[in-house]
Design a protein around this motif. Structure first.
Motif, mmCIF file in Angstrom:
data_model
loop_
_atom_site.group_PDB
_atom_site.id
_atom_site.type_symbol
_atom_site.label_atom_id
_atom_site.label_comp_id
_atom_site.label_asym_id
_atom_site.label_seq_id
_atom_site.Cartn_x
_atom_site.Cartn_y
_atom_site.Cartn_z
ATOM 1 N N SER A 88 0.847 -1.196 0.000
ATOM 2 C CA SER A 88 0.000 0.000 0.000
ATOM 3 C C SER A 88 0.886 1.251 0.000
ATOM 4 O O SER A 88 1.958 1.264 0.618
ATOM 5 N N ILE A 89 0.439 2.305 -0.682
ATOM 6 C CA ILE A 89 1.206 3.559 -0.672
ATOM 7 C C ILE A 89 0.475 4.645 0.122
ATOM 8 O O ILE A 89 0.905 5.785 0.154
ATOM 9 N N GLU A 90 -0.604 4.277 0.779
ATOM 10 C CA GLU A 90 -1.404 5.240 1.537
ATOM 11 C C GLU A 90 -0.547 5.927 2.601
ATOM 12 O O GLU A 90 0.152 5.251 3.372
ATOM 13 N N ASN A 113 -3.727 6.854 -11.016
ATOM 14 C CA ASN A 113 -3.959 5.596 -10.301
ATOM 15 C C ASN A 113 -3.353 5.674 -8.881
ATOM 16 O O ASN A 113 -4.016 5.350 -7.885
ATOM 17 N N PHE A 114 -2.121 6.144 -8.770
ATOM 18 C CA PHE A 114 -1.454 6.218 -7.458
ATOM 19 C C PHE A 114 -2.140 7.262 -6.564
ATOM 20 O O PHE A 114 -2.296 7.048 -5.369
ATOM 21 N N ASN A 115 -2.509 8.421 -7.157
ATOM 22 C CA ASN A 115 -3.149 9.465 -6.354
ATOM 23 C C ASN A 115 -4.440 8.971 -5.721
ATOM 24 O O ASN A 115 -4.790 9.360 -4.604
ATOM 25 N N SER A 116 -5.144 8.063 -6.418
ATOM 26 C CA SER A 116 -6.405 7.542 -5.870
ATOM 27 C C SER A 116 -6.157 6.609 -4.681
ATOM 28 O O SER A 116 -7.074 6.253 -3.963
ATOM 29 N N LEU A 122 3.418 12.844 -4.000
ATOM 30 C CA LEU A 122 3.738 12.055 -5.193
ATOM 31 C C LEU A 122 4.559 12.922 -6.139
ATOM 32 O O LEU A 122 4.093 13.975 -6.576
ATOM 33 N N GLU A 123 5.786 12.497 -6.427
ATOM 34 C CA GLU A 123 6.637 13.218 -7.379
ATOM 35 C C GLU A 123 7.200 12.217 -8.384
ATOM 36 O O GLU A 123 7.151 11.000 -8.169
#
Ligand SMILES: O=P(O)(O)OC[C@H]1O[C@H](OP(=O)(O)OP(=O)(O)O)[C@H](O)[C@@H]1O
Ligand SMILES: [Mg+2]
Length: 178
Positions: A88-90, A113-116, A122-123
């Motif tokens: 998870s990237i949350e 997709n990642f922002n959701s 996020l860079e």
């Protein structure tokens, strides 16, 4: 393989100097933060391996595999996720590592997709950027080299899955791909 090369754009030495410069900038910007570096396979594999060893910070890595070019020099416009992230990237500081941005479609799709998934930030870092070919707007914080509109290979980047193991970045002779 070498007979197919038109011109070497960036030698191993020039690439290394750029990777060190990017690694130092990233280490400086993320000091005191927990960083998760995500490589976009397969192209970013070589750049990612070199870059993370030049970021002097505790960090974690993960990979996503995406493809839209197949055996063509033009994007199909459809980004397929072949392998998703393992974790998870949350709530995490995410840095996406790409070898090249061309139309921008791959990264547009992956960023949305990642922002959701709710990251803290996020860079994007890319070694190569072809701004003349861009079809969609993208905010890219770290760019190694801006390159003209020519199809390139080497240092992880392929044409029809070949040339990824060249240690330099080069243009291909037209007769190879036309
Ligand atoms: O900005 P774009 O026009 O979307 O192009 C850039 C993307 O294309 C290449 O990947 P590809 O789909 O060829 O898969 P690969 O990394 O496995 O070579 C490259 O590695 C980038 O991910
Ligand atoms: Mg490719």
């Amino acid at each position: 393989m070498k007979n197919d090369i038109k011109e070497v754009l960036y030698s191993e030495e020039i690439i290394l100097r750029k990777v060190i410069e990017l690694g130092e900038r990233i280490a400086n910007d993320y000091k005191g933060k927990e960083l998760l570096v995500i490589g976009v396979l397969k192209g970013a594999n070589v750049f990612m391996s070199d870059l993370i060893r030049k970021i002097d910070l505790p960090l974690q890595i993960d990979f996503i595999a995406a493809s839209s070019y197949g055996h063509s020099t033009e994007s199909s416009g459809i980004v397929k996720i072949i392998k998703d992230l393992d974790y998870s990237i949350e709530g995490k500081h995410i840095l996406i590592v790409e070898d090249i941005i061309d139309t921008g479609l791959t990264l547009k799709y992956l960023s949305e997709n990642f922002n959701s998934r709710g990251p803290k930030s996020l860079e994007i870092v890319t070694l190569l950027d072809k701004p003349d070919r861009r079809k969609v707007d993208l905010n890219v914080k770290y760019v190694g080299f801006k390159i003209p509109d020519e199809f390139i290979v080497g240092y992880g980047i392929d044409f029809a899955e070949k040339y990824r193991n060249l240690p330099y970045i080069a243009t291909l002779k037209k007769e190879v791909y036309i």
